[in-house]
Design a protein around this motif. Sequence first.
Motif, mmCIF file in Angstrom:
data_model
loop_
_atom_site.group_PDB
_atom_site.id
_atom_site.type_symbol
_atom_site.label_atom_id
_atom_site.label_comp_id
_atom_site.label_asym_id
_atom_site.label_seq_id
_atom_site.Cartn_x
_atom_site.Cartn_y
_atom_site.Cartn_z
ATOM 1 N N ARG A 1 0.812 -1.218 0.000
ATOM 2 C CA ARG A 1 0.000 0.000 0.000
ATOM 3 C C ARG A 1 0.850 1.276 0.000
ATOM 4 N NH1 ARG A 1 -4.967 0.280 1.788
ATOM 5 N NH2 ARG A 1 -4.947 1.948 0.249
ATOM 6 N N ILE A 2 1.932 1.278 -0.773
ATOM 7 C CA ILE A 2 2.782 2.476 -0.869
ATOM 8 C C ILE A 2 2.072 3.503 -1.748
ATOM 9 C CG2 ILE A 2 5.022 3.367 -1.588
ATOM 10 C CD1 ILE A 2 6.033 0.410 -1.336
ATOM 11 N N ARG A 3 1.858 4.703 -1.204
ATOM 12 C CA ARG A 3 1.133 5.727 -1.969
ATOM 13 C C ARG A 3 1.544 7.117 -1.502
ATOM 14 N NH1 ARG A 3 -1.577 3.258 2.069
ATOM 15 N NH2 ARG A 3 -3.163 4.395 3.256
ATOM 16 N N GLU A 4 1.328 8.077 -2.375
ATOM 17 C CA GLU A 4 1.699 9.454 -2.057
ATOM 18 C C GLU A 4 0.634 10.099 -1.174
ATOM 19 O OE1 GLU A 4 2.590 11.122 -5.929
ATOM 20 O OE2 GLU A 4 3.869 9.370 -6.295
ATOM 21 N N ASP A 5 1.083 10.821 -0.167
ATOM 22 C CA ASP A 5 0.191 11.520 0.750
ATOM 23 C C ASP A 5 0.029 12.953 0.247
ATOM 24 O OD1 ASP A 5 -1.108 12.816 2.775
ATOM 25 O OD2 ASP A 5 0.336 12.316 4.343
ATOM 26 N N ILE A 6 -1.150 13.258 -0.260
ATOM 27 C CA ILE A 6 -1.374 14.571 -0.887
ATOM 28 C C ILE A 6 -1.638 15.673 0.149
ATOM 29 C CG2 ILE A 6 -2.214 13.568 -3.036
ATOM 30 C CD1 ILE A 6 -5.078 14.202 -2.055
ATOM 31 N N THR A 7 -1.693 15.313 1.437
ATOM 32 C CA THR A 7 -1.972 16.333 2.457
ATOM 33 C C THR A 7 -0.720 17.087 2.903
ATOM 34 O OG1 THR A 7 -1.697 14.853 4.370
ATOM 35 C CG2 THR A 7 -3.875 14.920 3.325
ATOM 36 N N VAL A 8 0.465 16.578 2.541
ATOM 37 C CA VAL A 8 1.713 17.270 2.865
ATOM 38 C C VAL A 8 2.629 17.256 1.643
ATOM 39 C CG1 VAL A 8 1.680 16.736 5.338
ATOM 40 C CG2 VAL A 8 2.801 15.162 3.759
ATOM 41 N N GLU A 9 3.560 18.192 1.603
ATOM 42 C CA GLU A 9 4.545 18.186 0.524
ATOM 43 C C GLU A 9 5.554 17.071 0.792
ATOM 44 O OE1 GLU A 9 7.455 21.358 -1.822
ATOM 45 O OE2 GLU A 9 6.527 21.890 0.102
ATOM 46 N N ASN A 10 5.857 16.291 -0.220
ATOM 47 C CA ASN A 10 6.829 15.191 -0.115
ATOM 48 C C ASN A 10 6.405 14.165 0.947
ATOM 49 O OD1 ASN A 10 8.340 16.737 -1.935
ATOM 50 N ND2 ASN A 10 9.516 17.688 -0.290
ATOM 51 N N GLY A 11 5.181 13.666 0.818
ATOM 52 C CA GLY A 11 4.667 12.694 1.789
ATOM 53 C C GLY A 11 4.364 11.341 1.164
ATOM 54 N N LEU A 12 4.586 10.284 1.948
ATOM 55 C CA LEU A 12 4.224 8.919 1.536
ATOM 56 C C LEU A 12 3.516 8.224 2.694
ATOM 57 C CD1 LEU A 12 7.475 7.494 -0.171
ATOM 58 C CD2 LEU A 12 5.389 8.260 -1.330
ATOM 59 N N THR A 13 2.660 7.275 2.347
ATOM 60 C CA THR A 13 2.028 6.404 3.331
ATOM 61 C C THR A 13 2.247 4.967 2.897
ATOM 62 O OG1 THR A 13 0.340 8.060 3.833
ATOM 63 C CG2 THR A 13 -0.145 5.794 4.473
ATOM 64 N N MET A 14 2.487 4.062 3.860
ATOM 65 C CA MET A 14 2.670 2.650 3.513
ATOM 66 C C MET A 14 2.241 1.747 4.666
ATOM 67 S SD MET A 14 6.841 2.579 3.466
ATOM 68 C CE MET A 14 7.824 2.837 4.942
ATOM 69 N N TRP A 15 2.079 0.480 4.340
ATOM 70 C CA TRP A 15 1.646 -0.565 5.272
ATOM 71 C C TRP A 15 2.820 -1.524 5.453
ATOM 72 C CZ3 TRP A 15 -2.062 -2.137 8.508
ATOM 73 C CH2 TRP A 15 -2.373 -3.494 8.657
ATOM 74 N N VAL A 16 3.243 -1.715 6.701
ATOM 75 C CA VAL A 16 4.441 -2.513 7.003
ATOM 76 C C VAL A 16 4.066 -3.650 7.955
ATOM 77 C CG1 VAL A 16 6.783 -2.445 7.955
ATOM 78 C CG2 VAL A 16 5.883 -0.453 6.731
ATOM 79 N N VAL A 17 4.418 -4.879 7.585
ATOM 80 C CA VAL A 17 4.057 -6.055 8.383
ATOM 81 C C VAL A 17 5.279 -6.947 8.574
ATOM 82 C CG1 VAL A 17 2.455 -7.997 8.613
ATOM 83 C CG2 VAL A 17 1.774 -5.997 7.292
ATOM 84 N N SER A 18 5.457 -7.468 9.793
ATOM 85 C CA SER A 18 6.579 -8.357 10.058
ATOM 86 C C SER A 18 6.260 -9.263 11.247
ATOM 87 C CB SER A 18 7.839 -7.531 10.349
ATOM 88 O OG SER A 18 8.984 -8.347 10.420
ATOM 89 N N ASP A 19 6.876 -10.437 11.260
ATOM 90 C CA ASP A 19 6.739 -11.371 12.380
ATOM 91 C C ASP A 19 7.508 -10.812 13.572
ATOM 92 O OD1 ASP A 19 7.178 -13.480 14.241
ATOM 93 O OD2 ASP A 19 6.890 -14.985 12.685
ATOM 94 N N ASN A 20 6.789 -10.422 14.614
ATOM 95 C CA ASN A 20 7.420 -9.769 15.765
ATOM 96 C C ASN A 20 8.308 -10.705 16.575
ATOM 97 O OD1 ASN A 20 4.573 -10.720 16.344
ATOM 98 N ND2 ASN A 20 5.308 -10.475 18.445
ATOM 99 N N LEU A 21 8.059 -12.014 16.516
ATOM 100 C CA LEU A 21 8.904 -12.952 17.250
ATOM 101 C C LEU A 21 10.215 -13.199 16.516
ATOM 102 C CD1 LEU A 21 6.301 -15.636 18.411
ATOM 103 C CD2 LEU A 21 7.149 -13.647 19.672
ATOM 104 N N ARG A 22 10.200 -12.992 15.193
ATOM 105 C CA ARG A 22 11.400 -13.229 14.403
ATOM 106 C C ARG A 22 12.145 -11.902 14.208
ATOM 107 N NH1 ARG A 22 11.609 -18.462 12.310
ATOM 108 N NH2 ARG A 22 13.048 -17.883 10.644
ATOM 109 N N LYS A 23 11.793 -11.123 13.197
ATOM 110 C CA LYS A 23 12.540 -9.876 12.974
ATOM 111 C C LYS A 23 12.438 -8.944 14.174
ATOM 112 C CE LYS A 23 15.226 -7.027 11.272
ATOM 113 N NZ LYS A 23 16.654 -7.380 11.410
ATOM 114 N N GLY A 24 11.314 -8.953 14.844
ATOM 115 C CA GLY A 24 11.145 -8.070 15.982
ATOM 116 C C GLY A 24 11.912 -8.483 17.221
ATOM 117 N N ALA A 25 12.501 -9.681 17.204
ATOM 118 C CA ALA A 25 13.184 -10.151 18.413
ATOM 119 C C ALA A 25 14.288 -11.146 18.075
ATOM 120 C CB ALA A 25 12.164 -10.768 19.378
ATOM 121 N N ALA A 26 13.906 -12.416 17.873
ATOM 122 C CA ALA A 26 14.894 -13.496 17.778
ATOM 123 C C ALA A 26 15.815 -13.363 16.568
ATOM 124 C CB ALA A 26 14.168 -14.846 17.739
#
Length: 343
Positions: A296-321
């Motif tokens: 869901r990478i997209r430009e945020d038209i409410t600010v100059e030079n803005g982006l919005t995205m959706w980030v998902v990761s396994d918290n037990l793996r990359k987030g910790a172990a």
Amino acid sequence: MGYKVAVVGATGNVGREMLSILAERGFPADEVIAVASRRSQGTEVSFGDKTLKVQALEHVDFSDVDICVMSAGGSISKEWSPKIGAQKCVVIDNSSAWRYDEDVPLVVPEVNADAAAGFTKKYIIANPNCSTAQLVVALKPLHDKANIKRVVVSTYQSVSGAGKDAMDELFTQTRAIFVSDPVEPKKFPKRIAFNLIPHIDVFMEDGFTKEEWKMTAETKKILDPKIKLTATCVRVPVFVAHSEVVNIEFENAITADEARSILREAPGCLVVDKHEPGGYITPYEAAGEDATYISRIREDITVENGLTMWVVSDNLRKGAALNAVQIAEVLINRGLLKPKKAA
């Protein structure tokens, strides 16, 4: 000559994941020992195709151990990490105990691997909070390109981030609802099944929770102290994997297409971003995987030079172990740590 590695907290969710990842990645260890509290002594845990018997922390001699990956909670780490480090065993700690200590590197290998060299001050390296780890992996390549000024992040964090009891509570409450039994919150302040709780960790005087403060402080230490960040952290009825909506304001222009191309080439990132139903990653697909997924990478038209995205990761793996094991790999691959046996 391989290394000797101790996993402290080996009976917990993250500790078991650490043992699994060490085996999966073929970590160059001649010996791995599983360590936990005295009440877990003798418990068996899996390490690849082997079974290890858990040793009590107070009975372990760390003088011949090279690396200790610690996932036993902040109070245990505060007491034991300096003792272990004093024996020239590098502690890679998963708790929040050492993250804000100026003499302790806070490391995400894809972002600031060079910082690991600073471990010699205390022989301790800190692992960041799980929600911060995946965030900075996604932010780093974009910051290098267009210089991030401000980040607004809303997290959707799985119950596994609060431990095994929290996972059991979600399961028990969900089952209770289906059979019309009473639902009793114990681990969480309110019912978690079929609900959302905008509260993780303790509340602070300014109205933010400590989890939200952690994301701000850690992003500044790992990535850039000049970045402004505000977070809202929400617990959701998902067993494994954290999700985040990340709104970024840059100093320089960057398009969604440019961001997509940059992130596709970035270490640790995997872009799945089709503008169609199902053309994105959810926590269900990220669970058990090493990558930080970005959709869901997209430009945020409410600010100059803005982006919005959706980030998902396994918290037990990359987030910790996984992050802890990657730090250990950095120490070895960069020649920062030699095995004591060889010496």
